[in-house]
Design an enzyme around this catalytic site. Structure first.
Site, short mmCIF file in Angstrom:
data_model
loop_
_atom_site.label_atom_id
_atom_site.label_comp_id
_atom_site.label_asym_id
_atom_site.label_seq_id
_atom_site.Cartn_x
_atom_site.Cartn_y
_atom_site.Cartn_z
N ARG A 167 0.85 -1.18 0.00
CA ARG A 167 0.00 0.00 0.00
C ARG A 167 0.89 1.24 0.00
O ARG A 167 1.89 1.31 0.72
CB ARG A 167 -0.88 0.03 1.26
CG ARG A 167 -2.05 -0.95 1.20
CD ARG A 167 -3.10 -0.52 0.17
NE ARG A 167 -4.24 -1.41 0.13
CZ ARG A 167 -4.42 -2.41 -0.74
NH1 ARG A 167 -3.49 -2.67 -1.63
NH2 ARG A 167 -5.51 -3.14 -0.70
N HIS A 174 -0.70 -0.11 -9.93
CA HIS A 174 -1.34 -1.04 -8.97
C HIS A 174 -1.76 -2.33 -9.69
O HIS A 174 -2.93 -2.71 -9.69
CB HIS A 174 -2.56 -0.36 -8.31
CG HIS A 174 -2.91 -0.97 -6.99
ND1 HIS A 174 -3.21 -0.22 -5.86
CD2 HIS A 174 -3.02 -2.27 -6.60
CE1 HIS A 174 -3.49 -1.04 -4.86
NE2 HIS A 174 -3.38 -2.28 -5.28
C1 GLV Z 1 -5.23 -5.04 -4.06
O1 GLV Z 1 -4.58 -4.09 -3.85
C2 GLV Z 1 -5.61 -5.98 -3.04
O2 GLV Z 1 -5.54 -5.66 -1.86
O3 GLV Z 1 -5.99 -7.10 -3.42
#
Ligand code: GLV
Length: 296
Positions: free
Chosen positions: A224, A272
């Site tokens: 994160r 991401h």
């Molecule tokens: C994506 O970021 C997840 O937490 O699966």
């Protein structure tokens, strides 16, 4: 059993079809298919609808990703509703592959080759360290962090893992607790951040902690964005203390167009994408969770 699926990011029809191939009994409903008081289980990810307080029969919420920090902030649920998350759903393998790519990128000097290409410089004198001489550190030894550490160990990298409480994983050199953190950081040629985001990890990779990494270390951010102080990271890249960073997660997503990380010569940005949820494995994991809780 009324299982409602709701996501602002995932397509219900696609998930529905996959559920049907797993079992004809495994039916996913849209929120409008059932009265809110009759929902038993809620499968949810990046929700547009966040207020579920009227779901008085709700027995379980399952977040369809690995990190449910975002859901925990957004969702309003009847008091005491348990929330589960995905522990694998194909992500262990996907995350391990991304981490391996990042490790090879720095180990095999692809960062230098990109620079050389821009200068049309035929760079032939670049030596590199063997796997055995490239020390990897994985910050966070949960379900995904542990899998990444074990995968890299299996490729011959000396691999260490740091976690708040001691985790014993075969082949991984375990460091535990704040007292061991500086020693852990001091021996990471490549640091892979897999810490979840919570009150204790916000801004965890700050100026001081990044300064504990050896000169020339590289940082890979996969969990994160909020765990890394991006300004501190940029300072360490600019000062030459850090060699480079490969980043999949950011304090603000999508990364704003004006953000210096986009164009920094020592930074590689991916949007991401290190381990997108895989639909079929995720649904199989949902089935397992329902069985464990005697809801299926
Ligand atoms: C994506 O970021 C997840 O937490 O699966």
């Amino acid at each position: 059993m009324n299982i409602v699926f709701h996501s602002g990011a995932f397509d219900l029809q696609e998930w529905r079809r996959a559920a049907q191939t797993i079992s004809p009994e495994f039916r996913l409903l849209a929120p409008e298919d059932v009265a809110i008081e009759e929902i038993d289980v809620l499968l949810i990810w990046r929700p547009a609808l966040t207020d579920w307080t009227q779901a008085s029969n709700l027995k379980l919420v399952i977040g369809l990703g690995a990190g449910i920090d975002g859901l925990a902030r957004q969702l309003r649920l009847p008091a005491g509703t348990p929330v589960e998350r995905m522990r694998d759903a194909g992500m262990r393998q996907a995350m391990s592959e991304y981490a391996t790519y990042a490790v090879l990128h720095f180990q095999r000097n692809f960062d230098q080759f990109r620079q050389a290409q821009q200068e049309k410089n035929w760079l032939t004198h670049s030596s590199y360290r063997s796997n055995q001489d490239t020390r990897i550190g994985v910050l966070g030894q949960g379900s995904l962090g542990g899998a990444v550490a074990q995968y890299l160990h299996s490729l011959g990298y000396p691999t260490s893992g740091w976690s708040r409480s001691r985790k014993t994983l075969s082949g991984v050199n375990a460091y535990a607790g704040e007292d061991a953190l500086n020693e852990f950081l001091g021996q990471c040629d490549i640091l892979i951040n897999m810490l979840p985001h919570n009150a204790a990890t916000e801004g965890f990779l700050n100026m001081d902690r990044l300064s504990r990494l050896p000169q020339g270390a590289a940082v890979v951010c996969l969990s994160r964005g909020a765990v890394t102080d991006e300004s501190a990271l940029l300072e360490h890249l600019d000062s030459g203390h850090l060699r480079g960073a490969m980043m999949d997660v950011f304090q603000q997503e999508p990364l704003p167009a004006a953000h210096p990380l986009w164009s920094h010569p020592k930074v590689w940005v991916t949007p991401h994408q290190s381990a997108p949820t895989q639909i079929e494995p995720a649904l199989r994991e949902v089935m397992d969770i329902l069985r464990e809780r005697e809801l299926a």
